[in-house]
Design a protein around this motif. Sequence first.
Motif, PDB file in Angstrom:
ATOM      1  N   LEU A 179       2.888   9.775 -10.086  1.00 39.71           N
ATOM      2  CA  LEU A 179       1.906   9.954 -11.308  1.00 39.71           C
ATOM      3  C   LEU A 179       1.105  11.267 -11.178  1.00 39.71           C
ATOM      4  O   LEU A 179       1.166  11.996 -12.104  1.00 39.71           O
ATOM      5  CB  LEU A 179       1.331   8.625 -11.559  1.00 39.71           C
ATOM      6  N   THR A 180       0.520  11.279 -10.163  1.00 36.87           N
ATOM      7  CA  THR A 180      -0.203  12.641 -10.116  1.00 36.87           C
ATOM      8  C   THR A 180       0.494  14.193 -10.248  1.00 36.87           C
ATOM      9  O   THR A 180       0.161  14.750 -11.018  1.00 36.87           O
ATOM     10  CB  THR A 180      -1.082  12.824  -8.662  1.00 36.87           C
ATOM     11  N   GLU A 222       0.833  -1.245   0.125  1.00 30.95           N
ATOM     12  CA  GLU A 222       0.089  -0.025  -0.082  1.00 30.95           C
ATOM     13  C   GLU A 222       0.910   1.258  -0.069  1.00 30.95           C
ATOM     14  O   GLU A 222       0.576   2.375  -0.715  1.00 30.95           O
ATOM     15  CB  GLU A 222      -0.857  -0.110   1.216  1.00 30.95           C
ATOM     16  N   ARG A 251       1.060   6.486  -7.076  1.00 31.24           N
ATOM     17  CA  ARG A 251      -0.030   7.499  -7.221  1.00 31.24           C
ATOM     18  C   ARG A 251       0.390   8.953  -7.157  1.00 31.24           C
ATOM     19  O   ARG A 251       0.169   9.648  -7.768  1.00 31.24           O
ATOM     20  CB  ARG A 251      -1.085   7.082  -6.212  1.00 31.24           C
ATOM     21  N   ASN A 252       1.129   9.048  -5.957  1.00 32.11           N
ATOM     22  CA  ASN A 252       1.687  10.543  -5.875  1.00 32.11           C
ATOM     23  C   ASN A 252       2.475  11.113  -6.915  1.00 32.11           C
ATOM     24  O   ASN A 252       2.491  12.040  -7.610  1.00 32.11           O
ATOM     25  CB  ASN A 252       2.283  10.470  -4.660  1.00 32.11           C
ATOM     26  N   LEU A 267      -2.170   8.872 -19.163  1.00 28.81           N
ATOM     27  CA  LEU A 267      -1.722   8.105 -18.070  1.00 28.81           C
ATOM     28  C   LEU A 267      -0.700   7.094 -18.348  1.00 28.81           C
ATOM     29  O   LEU A 267       0.306   6.899 -17.648  1.00 28.81           O
ATOM     30  CB  LEU A 267      -2.982   7.154 -17.465  1.00 28.81           C
ATOM     31  N   LEU A 288       2.905   6.701 -16.563  1.00 24.96           N
ATOM     32  CA  LEU A 288       3.354   5.672 -15.843  1.00 24.96           C
ATOM     33  C   LEU A 288       4.592   4.981 -16.344  1.00 24.96           C
ATOM     34  O   LEU A 288       5.577   4.546 -15.666  1.00 24.96           O
ATOM     35  CB  LEU A 288       2.408   4.169 -16.194  1.00 24.96           C
ATOM     36  N   ASN A 343       2.149   1.724  -3.565  1.00 20.92           N
ATOM     37  CA  ASN A 343       1.026   2.158  -4.563  1.00 20.92           C
ATOM     38  C   ASN A 343       0.819   3.415  -4.290  1.00 20.92           C
ATOM     39  O   ASN A 343       0.530   4.405  -5.255  1.00 20.92           O
ATOM     40  CB  ASN A 343      -0.304   1.371  -4.221  1.00 20.92           C
ATOM     41  N   GLN A 344       0.715   4.086  -3.058  1.00 19.63           N
ATOM     42  CA  GLN A 344       0.598   5.407  -2.624  1.00 19.63           C
ATOM     43  C   GLN A 344       1.633   6.307  -3.443  1.00 19.63           C
ATOM     44  O   GLN A 344       1.550   7.345  -3.810  1.00 19.63           O
ATOM     45  CB  GLN A 344       0.521   5.778  -1.252  1.00 19.63           C
ATOM     46  N   ASP A 345       2.857   5.740  -3.213  1.00 22.27           N
ATOM     47  CA  ASP A 345       4.051   6.385  -3.541  1.00 22.27           C
ATOM     48  C   ASP A 345       3.976   6.790  -5.054  1.00 22.27           C
ATOM     49  O   ASP A 345       4.145   7.808  -5.730  1.00 22.27           O
ATOM     50  CB  ASP A 345       5.372   5.945  -3.253  1.00 22.27           C
TER      51      ASP A 345
END
Length: 97
Positions: free
Chosen positions: A32-33, A22, A29-30, A44, A48, A25-27
Motif C-alpha cells: 500500500l505504501t 503479522e 502495508r508495504n 487509501l 486498498l 499485515n506487513q506485506d
Amino acid sequence: MWKDVIIVHGKLLHSQTQVSVERINQDIRNMLTAWMNDNNTNRLSVGLLCVQLTKNSTYHEGIRQNPYEAMFGVKPKRCIESSSLNNDQIANIEKEE
C-alpha cells in the motif's frame, strides 16, 4: 453483510498463526505504501482495492491457482469495465490506437 457468517472472538490457538498474520499485515502495508508513493496520492481506499486485487490474483503454489479463482471459479477481471466508472465515463475516455 453475509447472513451465514459467524464471527468468533477469542485467542489464537498458536503463536505461529500470529506471526503469519503479522507477516501478511506487513506485506499489505508495504504494498500500500509503494502504491501510494508510485501514484503520488493519499487515497487509501483506492489503494486498498488495488492491493487486494493484486494479492488475490497472484498465483499461490499451495492451491495451484490464485485465491480469486479458488473462491469464484473464474479469472479476475482487470479491465476498465470492472472499474467503478459509470458507462458515460467509460464512453468518454480518450483511446490511443
